[in-house]
Motif scaffolding. Structure first.
Motif, short mmCIF file in Angstrom:
data_model
loop_
_atom_site.label_atom_id
_atom_site.label_comp_id
_atom_site.label_asym_id
_atom_site.label_seq_id
_atom_site.Cartn_x
_atom_site.Cartn_y
_atom_site.Cartn_z
N TYR A 37 10.05 3.43 -8.39
CA TYR A 37 8.67 3.05 -8.72
C TYR A 37 8.38 3.11 -10.21
CZ TYR A 37 8.46 3.47 -3.75
OH TYR A 37 8.72 3.31 -2.42
N PHE A 38 9.19 3.85 -10.93
CA PHE A 38 9.05 3.96 -12.38
C PHE A 38 10.45 3.76 -12.95
CE2 PHE A 38 5.58 6.43 -10.63
CZ PHE A 38 4.49 5.97 -11.36
N PRO A 39 10.71 2.60 -13.55
CA PRO A 39 12.07 2.30 -14.03
C PRO A 39 12.64 3.34 -14.99
CG PRO A 39 10.71 0.34 -14.09
CD PRO A 39 9.80 1.49 -13.74
N GLY A 89 7.22 15.72 -2.63
CA GLY A 89 7.78 15.71 -1.29
C GLY A 89 8.60 14.47 -0.97
N VAL A 90 9.27 13.92 -2.00
CA VAL A 90 10.10 12.73 -1.81
C VAL A 90 11.51 13.00 -2.31
CG1 VAL A 90 8.11 11.19 -1.99
CG2 VAL A 90 9.42 11.73 -4.05
N SER A 91 12.41 12.09 -2.05
CA SER A 91 13.79 12.27 -2.50
C SER A 91 13.85 12.22 -4.02
CB SER A 91 14.69 11.18 -1.91
OG SER A 91 14.42 9.94 -2.53
N HIS A 92 14.90 12.84 -4.58
CA HIS A 92 14.98 12.88 -6.04
C HIS A 92 15.20 11.50 -6.65
CE1 HIS A 92 19.30 13.27 -5.05
NE2 HIS A 92 19.48 12.62 -6.18
N GLY A 93 15.62 10.52 -5.86
CA GLY A 93 15.80 9.17 -6.38
C GLY A 93 14.55 8.31 -6.30
N ALA A 94 13.55 8.77 -5.56
CA ALA A 94 12.34 7.97 -5.34
C ALA A 94 11.62 7.58 -6.63
CB ALA A 94 11.39 8.69 -4.40
N PRO A 95 11.46 8.48 -7.61
CA PRO A 95 10.73 8.07 -8.82
C PRO A 95 11.33 6.84 -9.50
CG PRO A 95 10.97 10.44 -8.79
CD PRO A 95 11.81 9.90 -7.65
N ARG A 96 12.65 6.71 -9.47
CA ARG A 96 13.31 5.57 -10.14
C ARG A 96 12.98 4.24 -9.47
NH1 ARG A 96 14.79 7.02 -15.14
NH2 ARG A 96 16.26 8.73 -15.15
N ASP A 130 0.83 -1.21 0.00
CA ASP A 130 0.00 0.00 0.00
C ASP A 130 0.87 1.25 0.00
OD1 ASP A 130 -2.33 -1.46 -0.02
OD2 ASP A 130 -2.70 -1.28 2.14
N GLN A 131 1.97 1.21 0.74
CA GLN A 131 2.87 2.37 0.79
C GLN A 131 3.47 2.64 -0.59
OE1 GLN A 131 6.16 1.96 3.49
NE2 GLN A 131 6.74 4.12 3.28
N GLU A 132 3.84 1.59 -1.32
CA GLU A 132 4.40 1.76 -2.66
C GLU A 132 3.34 2.32 -3.62
OE1 GLU A 132 7.81 -1.73 -2.80
OE2 GLU A 132 5.70 -2.26 -3.09
N ARG A 133 2.13 1.79 -3.51
CA ARG A 133 1.04 2.30 -4.36
C ARG A 133 0.77 3.77 -4.06
NH1 ARG A 133 -0.71 -2.95 -4.27
NH2 ARG A 133 -1.77 -2.81 -2.28
N ASP A 134 0.81 4.13 -2.77
CA ASP A 134 0.58 5.52 -2.37
C ASP A 134 1.67 6.43 -2.93
OD1 ASP A 134 -0.69 7.66 -0.79
OD2 ASP A 134 1.18 7.58 0.36
N LEU A 135 2.92 6.00 -2.87
CA LEU A 135 4.00 6.84 -3.38
C LEU A 135 3.91 6.97 -4.90
CD1 LEU A 135 6.35 8.64 -2.97
CD2 LEU A 135 7.83 6.65 -2.77
N ARG A 136 3.60 5.88 -5.58
CA ARG A 136 3.40 5.97 -7.04
C ARG A 136 2.29 6.97 -7.36
NH1 ARG A 136 4.94 2.12 -10.83
NH2 ARG A 136 2.96 2.40 -11.89
N ALA A 137 1.18 6.87 -6.63
CA ALA A 137 0.04 7.78 -6.87
C ALA A 137 0.44 9.22 -6.58
CB ALA A 137 -1.15 7.36 -6.01
#
Length: 196
Positions: free
Chosen positions: A47-49, A38-45, A3-10
């Motif tokens: 969850y999204f390759p 509001g996340v680290s600059h590496g977070a998108p990678r 759920d936490q991963e889905r929330d961050l992706r959303a």
């Protein structure tokens, strides 16, 4: 996926939707999306390759809204007894209205240079939209040898109107913000003159 991963992706997608609405496609850098979410600059990678996959997830939101706008316009036209030509007019107006109200998202949705290779999710939305238009064009021209080509030409013309309108070019040529006369001409050119 938790759920936490889905929330961050959303959150990342929602941040991108907000950024494209306020700053256009050029605002959709990975670092800016991460900062806005509001996340680290590496977070998108995580969850999204790829950047393209994140952009495609953002564009998917736009296609969902466009689908809803077109479905509403079509239902209204069909509910009032509109024939295929009237329904195509309503769909075209809704398409142009969406483009005018959402210029940044509209640009992203059709920037296949940015979205290429991002998966089948966008095709699962765009192909049914196109096929709705093809079905109605086929009703208007049942003897057409290639209704998909006729529809693609109509869609290209509508897209061109939307883009030229957003750049202010149509106003320079026509002296007016009213796109109605141009839309009637486009529909007449691709579908034949409407009964007046």
């Amino acid at each position: 996926m938790t759920d936490q991963e889905r929330d961050l992706r959303a959150r990342l997608v929602a941040a991108g939707v907000e950024l494209v609405a306020t700053g256009g496609v050029q605002a959709l850098g990975l670092r800016e999306i991460a900062r806005h979410a509001g996340v680290s600059h590496g977070a998108p990678r995580r969850y999204f390759p790829t950047h393209r996959e994140l952009l495609a997830a953002i564009a998917q939101q736009g296609f969902g809204k466009l689908t809803d706008a077109l479905a509403g316009a079509d239902a209204l036209a069909a509910g009032t007894g509109g024939d295929a030509r009237a329904r195509l007019d309503a769909l075209s107006r809704a398409y142009l209205g969406f483009a005018a109200a959402n210029p940044g998202m509209f640009e992203l949705m059709f920037r296949h240079d940015l979205l290429e290779g991002s998966g089948v999710e966008l095709r699962s939305t765009t192909v049914p939209l196109f096929l709705t238009f093809v079905g109605l064009v086929t009703e208007v021209h049942p003897d057409s040898a290639d209704p998909a080509a006729r529809t693609a030409a109509l869609w290209s013309n509508l897209h061109g109107l939307a883009q030229l309108r957003s750049w202010g070019s149509l106003r320079l040529i026509t002296g007016s913000e009213d796109i109605g006369p141009l839309l009637r001409t486009v529909l007449d050119a691709h579908l034949g003159p409407a009964a007046r």
